[in-house]
Design a protein around this motif. Sequence first.
Motif, PDB file in Angstrom:
ATOM      1  N   THR A 256      39.927  36.864  49.740  1.00  0.00           N
ATOM      2  CA  THR A 256      39.321  37.847  51.052  1.00  0.00           C
ATOM      3  C   THR A 256      37.865  37.843  50.611  1.00  0.00           C
ATOM      4  O   THR A 256      37.359  37.723  49.438  1.00  0.00           O
ATOM      5  CB  THR A 256      40.014  38.848  50.999  1.00  0.00           C
ATOM      6  OG1 THR A 256      39.822  39.764  49.836  1.00  0.00           O
ATOM      7  CG2 THR A 256      41.590  38.899  51.173  1.00  0.00           C
ATOM      8  N   ASN A 257      37.170  38.375  51.884  1.00  0.00           N
ATOM      9  CA  ASN A 257      35.877  38.927  51.430  1.00  0.00           C
ATOM     10  C   ASN A 257      35.789  40.109  51.046  1.00  0.00           C
ATOM     11  O   ASN A 257      36.914  40.803  50.832  1.00  0.00           O
ATOM     12  CB  ASN A 257      34.987  38.337  52.767  1.00  0.00           C
ATOM     13  CG  ASN A 257      35.272  39.074  53.913  1.00  0.00           C
ATOM     14  OD1 ASN A 257      36.126  40.098  54.014  1.00  0.00           O
ATOM     15  ND2 ASN A 257      35.178  38.598  55.234  1.00  0.00           N
ATOM     16  N   GLU A 258      34.639  40.953  51.153  1.00  0.00           N
ATOM     17  CA  GLU A 258      34.386  42.329  50.880  1.00  0.00           C
ATOM     18  C   GLU A 258      35.244  43.039  51.699  1.00  0.00           C
ATOM     19  O   GLU A 258      35.425  44.255  51.354  1.00  0.00           O
ATOM     20  CB  GLU A 258      32.928  42.616  50.502  1.00  0.00           C
ATOM     21  CG  GLU A 258      32.206  42.522  51.972  1.00  0.00           C
ATOM     22  CD  GLU A 258      31.619  41.289  52.104  1.00  0.00           C
ATOM     23  OE1 GLU A 258      30.506  41.186  52.727  1.00  0.00           O
ATOM     24  OE2 GLU A 258      31.988  40.304  51.595  1.00  0.00           O
ATOM     25  N   LYS A 260      38.201  42.286  53.051  1.00  0.00           N
ATOM     26  CA  LYS A 260      39.535  42.138  53.089  1.00  0.00           C
ATOM     27  C   LYS A 260      39.955  41.123  54.016  1.00  0.00           C
ATOM     28  O   LYS A 260      41.211  40.953  54.435  1.00  0.00           O
ATOM     29  CB  LYS A 260      40.348  43.489  52.908  1.00  0.00           C
ATOM     30  CG  LYS A 260      40.041  44.382  51.898  1.00  0.00           C
ATOM     31  CD  LYS A 260      40.067  43.756  50.431  1.00  0.00           C
ATOM     32  CE  LYS A 260      41.310  43.008  49.926  1.00  0.00           C
ATOM     33  NZ  LYS A 260      41.290  42.381  48.606  1.00  0.00           N
ATOM     34  N   ARG A 275      44.387  40.457  45.140  1.00  0.00           N
ATOM     35  CA  ARG A 275      43.500  40.546  43.972  1.00  0.00           C
ATOM     36  C   ARG A 275      44.243  40.317  42.746  1.00  0.00           C
ATOM     37  O   ARG A 275      45.212  40.272  42.570  1.00  0.00           O
ATOM     38  CB  ARG A 275      43.125  42.151  44.150  1.00  0.00           C
ATOM     39  CG  ARG A 275      44.104  42.982  43.983  1.00  0.00           C
ATOM     40  CD  ARG A 275      43.691  44.444  44.133  1.00  0.00           C
ATOM     41  NE  ARG A 275      42.631  44.959  43.169  1.00  0.00           N
ATOM     42  CZ  ARG A 275      41.297  45.454  43.434  1.00  0.00           C
ATOM     43  NH1 ARG A 275      41.225  45.707  44.742  1.00  0.00           N
ATOM     44  NH2 ARG A 275      40.768  45.825  42.533  1.00  0.00           N
ATOM     45  N   ASP A 286      42.779  49.093  48.638  1.00  0.00           N
ATOM     46  CA  ASP A 286      42.809  47.703  49.508  1.00  0.00           C
ATOM     47  C   ASP A 286      43.183  47.832  50.987  1.00  0.00           C
ATOM     48  O   ASP A 286      42.627  47.402  51.642  1.00  0.00           O
ATOM     49  CB  ASP A 286      43.765  46.993  48.282  1.00  0.00           C
ATOM     50  CG  ASP A 286      42.841  45.500  48.126  1.00  0.00           C
ATOM     51  OD1 ASP A 286      41.431  45.949  48.004  1.00  0.00           O
ATOM     52  OD2 ASP A 286      43.317  44.698  47.724  1.00  0.00           O
ATOM     53  N   GLN A 289      40.844  49.726  53.184  1.00  0.00           N
ATOM     54  CA  GLN A 289      39.840  48.825  53.455  1.00  0.00           C
ATOM     55  C   GLN A 289      40.239  47.824  54.346  1.00  0.00           C
ATOM     56  O   GLN A 289      39.551  47.404  55.477  1.00  0.00           O
ATOM     57  CB  GLN A 289      39.012  48.084  52.250  1.00  0.00           C
ATOM     58  CG  GLN A 289      38.210  47.177  52.661  1.00  0.00           C
ATOM     59  CD  GLN A 289      36.871  47.844  53.265  1.00  0.00           C
ATOM     60  OE1 GLN A 289      35.964  48.200  52.535  1.00  0.00           O
ATOM     61  NE2 GLN A 289      36.581  47.481  54.475  1.00  0.00           N
TER      62      GLN A 289
END
Length: 301
Positions: A256-258, A260, A275, A286, A289
């Motif tokens: 995933t990117n920052e 998610k 993660r 998480d 986000q």
Amino acid sequence: MSIASTQEHFDVIVIGGSYAGQAAAMQLARARRRVLVIDAGVRRNRFAATSHGFLGQDGRSPDAIAAVGREQVQAYLTVQWLEGKATHARRTQDRFTVQDERGQDFHARVLVLALGVVDDLPEIDGLSDRWGRSIFHCPYCHGYELAQGRIGVIGVGDVSLHQAMMLPDWGRVTLLINGSAIPDETQRSGLQRRGVILEPTAIRRIIESATVELVDDRLLAFDGLFVASRTRVASPIAEELGCAMEEGLLGRYIHTNEFKETSVPGVFACGDAARMAGSVSFAVGDGAQAGTAAHQALIFR
């Protein structure tokens, strides 16, 4: 709320209703979006009696934390909850279709994958029976309760050296090499500085609470044992959708990117499946986000 119809369209479907999925669903519900949570009810930490390190919930039962979370999520009128297993997902034009184990199809513009992981444990007699009770993977979750007692680290590779270097902050540590990688001179020096004892003899089985019986018949009694399990994503749905995966130290997880979001636009992933590190605190963060990012994807795309 119960499911009214499989023809009903949702803004977001959240697959997985443990801590990450609940956190994602709550953010979306508070934005008054129509959310379906599909949950099979199999949490990774179901074997543990207590959960630690989650602010405001320290020492509570994982079951109780999850039950209160679900109750609070379901209090939002735009949330529907389906008990069952999501088996397939596909993209069809401008939406996603998720199928459950009963063959029912549900539709949404955006998906959040909170799929969780499965722990693949070393095949040592007595280990799986004690998993989450006296044998653990996370020192931050369970180390403090061992009261600086005797701790054994079961060797499974280089990651066990990392565990053995960390765990002296929680007790007196013995690294049980058990046929795994033998530390080199530099690693031995580091372990010695940390006061770690090396035990080269192989393990026959684990008995009592956390007593290790070696193949030479010696018994080593510990207050707790740690082992780094291999993990795998608990569902093939992410790969079925074409989401890119990453190979981590302990197993594969969803890239995933920052925010998610996965490599597939409109598909977000959170929790242990997305993660390398796993805990209730990380899962909730998480999920929050992923939920907020999924909401914004509904607006700005």
